[in-house]
Design a protein around this motif. Sequence first.
Motif, short mmCIF file in Angstrom:
data_model
loop_
_atom_site.label_atom_id
_atom_site.label_comp_id
_atom_site.label_asym_id
_atom_site.label_seq_id
_atom_site.Cartn_x
_atom_site.Cartn_y
_atom_site.Cartn_z
N LEU A 155 0.79 -1.06 -0.14
CA LEU A 155 0.03 0.20 0.06
C LEU A 155 0.74 1.25 0.09
N VAL A 156 0.63 1.86 -1.04
CA VAL A 156 1.64 3.36 -1.28
C VAL A 156 0.51 4.50 -0.97
N LEU A 157 1.00 5.40 -0.22
CA LEU A 157 0.04 6.71 -0.25
C LEU A 157 0.82 7.88 -0.58
N THR A 158 0.42 8.82 -1.11
CA THR A 158 1.11 10.10 -1.61
C THR A 158 0.18 11.45 -0.85
N GLY B 171 -0.23 14.57 -0.80
CA GLY B 171 -0.25 16.03 -1.66
C GLY B 171 1.22 16.07 -2.79
N ASP B 172 1.86 16.76 -2.65
CA ASP B 172 2.79 16.73 -3.76
C ASP B 172 4.15 16.14 -3.12
N GLY B 173 3.84 15.35 -2.12
CA GLY B 173 5.07 14.56 -1.36
C GLY B 173 5.44 13.42 -2.23
N PRO B 174 6.33 12.60 -1.61
CA PRO B 174 6.90 11.35 -2.35
C PRO B 174 5.79 10.26 -2.10
N ALA B 175 5.99 9.22 -2.81
CA ALA B 175 5.00 8.18 -2.63
C ALA B 175 5.64 7.22 -1.52
N GLU B 176 4.79 7.08 -0.57
CA GLU B 176 5.35 6.27 0.68
C GLU B 176 4.81 4.92 0.77
N LEU B 177 5.35 3.99 0.88
CA LEU B 177 5.07 2.61 1.28
C LEU B 177 4.78 2.44 2.92
N VAL B 178 3.36 2.12 3.18
CA VAL B 178 3.00 2.22 4.50
C VAL B 178 2.58 0.97 5.03
N GLN B 179 2.30 0.01 4.17
CA GLN B 179 1.97 -1.17 4.65
C GLN B 179 2.29 -2.39 3.63
N SER B 180 2.78 -3.37 4.02
CA SER B 180 3.11 -4.42 2.94
C SER B 180 3.20 -5.87 3.20
N HIS B 181 3.01 -6.82 2.50
CA HIS B 181 2.82 -8.16 2.85
C HIS B 181 3.68 -8.77 1.75
N GLY B 182 4.34 -10.07 2.04
CA GLY B 182 5.09 -10.71 0.95
C GLY B 182 6.68 -10.41 1.05
N GLU B 183 7.34 -11.28 0.84
CA GLU B 183 8.92 -11.25 0.99
C GLU B 183 9.64 -10.42 -0.04
N ARG B 184 9.01 -10.36 -1.10
CA ARG B 184 9.68 -9.46 -2.23
C ARG B 184 8.99 -8.01 -2.29
N THR B 185 8.07 -7.65 -1.52
CA THR B 185 7.17 -6.57 -1.59
C THR B 185 8.34 -5.30 -1.44
N LEU B 186 8.68 -5.58 -0.26
CA LEU B 186 9.75 -4.26 0.19
C LEU B 186 10.75 -4.05 -1.02
N ALA B 187 11.54 -5.11 -1.44
CA ALA B 187 12.51 -4.93 -2.31
C ALA B 187 11.67 -4.41 -3.76
N ALA C 265 0.15 5.59 -8.50
CA ALA C 265 0.09 6.63 -7.37
C ALA C 265 -0.02 8.11 -7.99
N ARG C 266 0.85 8.42 -8.67
CA ARG C 266 1.05 9.49 -9.04
C ARG C 266 0.05 10.24 -10.06
N HIS C 267 -0.26 9.27 -11.19
CA HIS C 267 -0.99 9.54 -12.37
C HIS C 267 -2.38 8.82 -12.34
N GLY C 268 -2.73 8.08 -11.40
CA GLY C 268 -4.01 7.43 -11.50
C GLY C 268 -3.85 6.42 -12.47
N ALA C 269 -2.64 5.84 -12.99
CA ALA C 269 -2.87 5.06 -14.12
C ALA C 269 -2.96 3.44 -13.46
N LEU C 270 -3.94 2.76 -14.18
CA LEU C 270 -4.02 1.18 -13.84
C LEU C 270 -2.96 0.40 -14.72
#
Length: 243
Positions: free
Chosen positions: A40-43, A45-61, A78-83
Amino acid sequence: MTHPVMADYLRALSSHEGPGLAPLPLAACAGMLGLDGLGLVLTPGDGPAELVQSHGERTLALEDLQQVQGQGPSLDAARHGALILLPDVADGSAFAPQRWPGLPVAMEALGVRAVFSFPLRVGVIGLGALTGHRTRSGPMTTDQLTEAFRLTGTIAEIVIATTAESGLARTPLLDDPGLHFAEVHQATGMLAAQLDTDCDHALIRLRGYAYSHDRPLLDVARDVLGRRLRLDLVDGGDGHSSP
Protein backbone atom coordinates in the motif's frame (compact mmCIF):
# COMPACT_ATOMS: atom_id res chain seq x y z
CA MET A 1 -20.85 -5.77 -1.93
CA THR A 2 -17.85 -5.54 0.44
CA HIS A 3 -15.78 -8.71 0.62
CA PRO A 4 -16.02 -10.49 4.02
CA VAL A 5 -12.28 -9.91 4.64
CA MET A 6 -12.73 -6.14 4.34
CA ALA A 7 -16.07 -6.22 6.18
CA ASP A 8 -14.31 -7.68 9.23
CA TYR A 9 -11.59 -5.04 8.91
CA LEU A 10 -14.10 -2.20 8.75
CA ARG A 11 -15.73 -3.46 11.94
CA ALA A 12 -12.33 -3.58 13.63
CA LEU A 13 -11.52 0.02 12.67
CA SER A 14 -13.86 1.38 15.32
CA SER A 15 -11.67 -0.06 18.07
CA HIS A 16 -8.31 1.05 16.61
CA GLU A 17 -6.63 3.54 18.95
CA GLY A 18 -3.01 3.54 17.71
CA PRO A 19 -1.34 6.01 15.34
CA GLY A 20 -1.75 5.77 11.61
CA LEU A 21 -3.86 3.29 9.71
CA ALA A 22 -4.91 0.08 11.44
CA PRO A 23 -2.99 -2.80 9.82
CA LEU A 24 -4.83 -3.97 6.73
CA PRO A 25 -5.41 -7.71 6.25
CA LEU A 26 -3.03 -7.71 3.29
CA ALA A 27 -2.10 -11.39 3.62
CA ALA A 28 -5.76 -12.41 3.37
CA CYS A 29 -6.33 -9.91 0.55
CA ALA A 30 -3.34 -11.23 -1.39
CA GLY A 31 -4.72 -14.76 -1.09
CA MET A 32 -8.13 -13.57 -2.22
CA LEU A 33 -6.57 -11.95 -5.29
CA GLY A 34 -4.21 -14.83 -6.11
CA LEU A 35 -1.11 -12.72 -5.43
CA ASP A 36 2.13 -13.38 -3.58
CA GLY A 37 2.47 -9.89 -2.14
CA LEU A 38 0.74 -6.53 -1.74
CA GLY A 39 2.04 -3.06 -0.99
CA LEU A 40 0.00 0.00 0.00
CA VAL A 41 1.55 3.27 -1.20
CA LEU A 42 0.14 6.66 -0.20
CA THR A 43 1.00 10.06 -1.65
CA PRO A 44 0.64 13.07 0.70
CA GLY A 45 -0.18 15.97 -1.64
CA ASP A 46 2.87 16.70 -3.77
CA GLY A 47 5.14 14.65 -1.51
CA PRO A 48 6.90 11.40 -2.41
CA ALA A 49 5.06 8.11 -2.59
CA GLU A 50 5.28 6.29 0.74
CA LEU A 51 5.03 2.54 1.31
CA VAL A 52 2.96 2.38 4.49
CA GLN A 53 1.99 -1.29 4.72
CA SER A 54 3.14 -4.42 2.93
CA HIS A 55 2.85 -8.19 2.75
CA GLY A 56 5.13 -10.66 0.97
CA GLU A 57 8.85 -11.32 1.10
CA ARG A 58 9.54 -9.48 -2.19
CA THR A 59 7.27 -6.47 -1.70
CA LEU A 60 9.74 -4.21 0.06
CA ALA A 61 12.46 -5.03 -2.47
CA LEU A 62 10.07 -4.32 -5.36
CA GLU A 63 9.09 -0.94 -3.95
CA ASP A 64 12.71 -0.12 -3.10
CA LEU A 65 13.72 -0.89 -6.69
CA GLN A 66 11.15 1.61 -7.97
CA GLN A 67 12.41 4.20 -5.49
CA VAL A 68 15.97 3.70 -6.78
CA GLN A 69 14.97 4.10 -10.41
CA GLY A 70 12.35 6.76 -9.77
CA GLN A 71 9.89 4.92 -12.00
CA GLY A 72 7.58 1.93 -12.01
CA PRO A 73 4.00 0.71 -11.79
CA SER A 74 3.41 1.74 -8.16
CA LEU A 75 4.64 5.28 -8.83
CA ASP A 76 2.64 5.66 -12.06
CA ALA A 77 -0.52 4.40 -10.38
CA ALA A 78 -0.02 6.64 -7.33
CA ARG A 79 1.08 9.79 -9.15
CA HIS A 80 -0.97 9.64 -12.33
CA GLY A 81 -3.91 7.39 -11.49
CA ALA A 82 -2.82 4.84 -14.08
CA LEU A 83 -4.08 1.28 -13.87
CA ILE A 84 -1.09 -0.98 -14.56
CA LEU A 85 -1.65 -4.63 -15.43
CA LEU A 86 1.61 -6.39 -16.26
CA PRO A 87 0.95 -10.15 -16.38
CA ASP A 88 4.44 -10.96 -17.69
CA VAL A 89 7.32 -8.62 -16.92
CA ALA A 90 9.52 -10.60 -19.32
CA ASP A 91 7.26 -9.84 -22.29
CA GLY A 92 9.45 -7.65 -24.48
CA SER A 93 6.50 -6.75 -26.72
CA ALA A 94 4.60 -5.16 -23.81
CA PHE A 95 4.79 -1.46 -22.94
CA ALA A 96 6.91 -1.95 -19.81
CA PRO A 97 10.43 -1.96 -21.41
CA GLN A 98 9.66 1.32 -23.19
CA ARG A 99 7.86 2.93 -20.27
CA TRP A 100 10.41 1.98 -17.60
CA PRO A 101 13.76 1.16 -19.28
CA GLY A 102 15.73 -1.38 -17.28
CA LEU A 103 13.04 -1.96 -14.67
CA PRO A 104 11.46 -5.19 -16.01
CA VAL A 105 14.83 -6.97 -16.05
CA ALA A 106 15.51 -5.82 -12.49
CA MET A 107 12.07 -7.04 -11.38
CA GLU A 108 12.79 -10.42 -12.93
CA ALA A 109 16.03 -10.56 -10.94
CA LEU A 110 13.93 -10.22 -7.77
CA GLY A 111 11.85 -13.22 -8.81
CA VAL A 112 8.83 -11.05 -9.67
CA ARG A 113 7.09 -12.22 -12.84
CA ALA A 114 3.82 -10.26 -12.80
CA VAL A 115 2.83 -6.87 -11.33
CA PHE A 116 -0.57 -5.23 -10.95
CA SER A 117 -0.98 -1.66 -9.66
CA PHE A 118 -4.37 -0.17 -8.82
CA PRO A 119 -4.69 3.57 -8.16
CA LEU A 120 -6.43 4.75 -4.99
CA ARG A 121 -8.73 7.59 -5.96
CA VAL A 122 -11.91 9.27 -4.79
CA GLY A 123 -13.23 11.28 -7.72
CA VAL A 124 -10.35 13.39 -9.00
CA ILE A 125 -8.41 13.09 -5.73
CA GLY A 126 -5.38 10.80 -6.00
CA LEU A 127 -4.36 9.10 -2.75
CA GLY A 128 -1.86 6.41 -3.69
CA ALA A 129 -1.85 2.89 -5.05
CA LEU A 130 -2.18 -0.75 -4.12
CA THR A 131 0.38 -2.91 -5.92
CA GLY A 132 0.38 -6.68 -6.03
CA HIS A 133 2.83 -9.11 -7.57
CA ARG A 134 3.27 -12.77 -8.38
CA THR A 135 6.32 -14.98 -8.69
CA ARG A 136 4.72 -16.57 -11.74
CA SER A 137 3.45 -14.89 -14.88
CA GLY A 138 -0.19 -14.78 -15.89
CA PRO A 139 -3.14 -12.37 -15.80
CA MET A 140 -5.57 -11.89 -12.94
CA THR A 141 -9.00 -13.38 -13.52
CA THR A 142 -12.06 -11.21 -14.04
CA ASP A 143 -13.30 -12.07 -10.53
CA GLN A 144 -9.91 -11.19 -9.04
CA LEU A 145 -9.85 -7.84 -10.84
CA THR A 146 -13.36 -7.10 -9.63
CA GLU A 147 -12.32 -7.84 -6.03
CA ALA A 148 -9.20 -5.68 -6.46
CA PHE A 149 -11.30 -2.70 -7.59
CA ARG A 150 -13.63 -3.19 -4.63
CA LEU A 151 -10.68 -3.41 -2.27
CA THR A 152 -8.99 -0.25 -3.54
CA GLY A 153 -12.29 1.61 -3.43
CA THR A 154 -12.79 0.66 0.21
CA ILE A 155 -9.23 1.61 1.17
CA ALA A 156 -9.58 4.98 -0.60
CA GLU A 157 -12.75 5.72 1.36
CA ILE A 158 -10.98 4.84 4.62
CA VAL A 159 -8.07 7.18 3.78
CA ILE A 160 -10.40 10.05 2.89
CA ALA A 161 -12.51 9.53 6.02
CA THR A 162 -9.45 9.45 8.28
CA THR A 163 -8.04 12.59 6.69
CA ALA A 164 -11.36 14.44 6.99
CA GLU A 165 -11.67 13.54 10.67
CA SER A 166 -8.17 14.83 11.39
CA GLY A 167 -8.74 18.25 9.84
CA LEU A 168 -5.17 18.18 8.55
CA ALA A 169 -3.93 19.06 5.08
CA ARG A 170 -1.82 15.93 4.89
CA THR A 171 -3.06 12.47 5.60
CA PRO A 172 -2.38 11.38 9.20
CA LEU A 173 -1.74 7.89 7.90
CA LEU A 174 1.75 9.12 7.03
CA ASP A 175 2.46 10.12 10.63
CA ASP A 176 3.09 6.47 11.48
CA PRO A 177 6.72 6.13 12.68
CA GLY A 178 6.95 2.72 10.98
CA LEU A 179 7.07 4.08 7.41
CA HIS A 180 9.24 1.78 5.31
CA PHE A 181 11.31 4.54 3.73
CA ALA A 182 11.52 7.02 6.62
CA GLU A 183 15.29 6.50 6.77
CA VAL A 184 15.59 7.45 3.10
CA HIS A 185 14.07 10.85 3.89
CA GLN A 186 16.35 11.26 6.91
CA ALA A 187 19.41 10.41 4.83
CA THR A 188 18.27 12.78 2.10
CA GLY A 189 18.09 15.62 4.59
CA MET A 190 21.54 14.79 5.99
CA LEU A 191 23.03 14.59 2.50
CA ALA A 192 21.40 17.88 1.48
CA ALA A 193 23.16 19.57 4.40
CA GLN A 194 26.49 17.92 3.54
CA LEU A 195 26.22 18.96 -0.11
CA ASP A 196 24.70 22.36 0.65
CA THR A 197 21.90 21.67 -1.81
CA ASP A 198 18.18 20.97 -1.86
CA CYS A 199 16.55 17.65 -0.99
CA ASP A 200 15.58 16.90 -4.59
CA HIS A 201 19.22 16.97 -5.70
CA ALA A 202 20.31 15.03 -2.62
CA LEU A 203 17.77 12.30 -3.36
CA ILE A 204 19.05 12.08 -6.94
CA ARG A 205 22.58 11.55 -5.57
CA LEU A 206 21.29 8.90 -3.18
CA ARG A 207 19.41 7.10 -5.94
CA GLY A 208 22.36 7.39 -8.31
CA TYR A 209 24.71 5.74 -5.86
CA ALA A 210 22.24 2.94 -5.13
CA TYR A 211 21.66 2.34 -8.85
CA SER A 212 25.33 2.40 -9.89
CA HIS A 213 26.33 0.07 -7.05
CA ASP A 214 23.29 -2.22 -7.46
CA ARG A 215 22.22 -1.75 -3.85
CA PRO A 216 18.82 -1.23 -2.20
CA LEU A 217 18.09 2.43 -1.56
CA LEU A 218 17.22 1.71 2.06
CA ASP A 219 20.63 0.10 2.67
CA VAL A 220 22.44 3.09 1.19
CA ALA A 221 20.34 5.46 3.31
CA ARG A 222 21.25 3.52 6.46
CA ASP A 223 24.95 3.73 5.59
CA VAL A 224 24.64 7.49 5.16
CA LEU A 225 22.84 7.84 8.47
CA GLY A 226 25.42 5.63 10.17
CA ARG A 227 28.20 7.78 8.65
CA ARG A 228 29.65 4.72 6.94
CA LEU A 229 29.13 6.37 3.56
CA ARG A 230 29.95 9.95 2.58
CA LEU A 231 28.52 10.99 -0.78
CA ASP A 232 29.89 14.49 -0.42
CA LEU A 233 33.44 13.23 -1.05
CA VAL A 234 35.19 14.06 -4.31
CA ASP A 235 34.01 12.17 -7.37
CA GLY A 236 35.96 9.02 -8.04
CA GLY A 237 36.12 7.71 -4.49
CA ASP A 238 33.81 5.02 -3.23
CA GLY A 239 32.56 7.29 -0.46
CA HIS A 240 33.08 4.80 2.34
CA SER A 241 34.48 6.15 5.55
CA SER A 242 37.52 4.55 7.09
CA PRO A 243 36.88 2.54 10.26
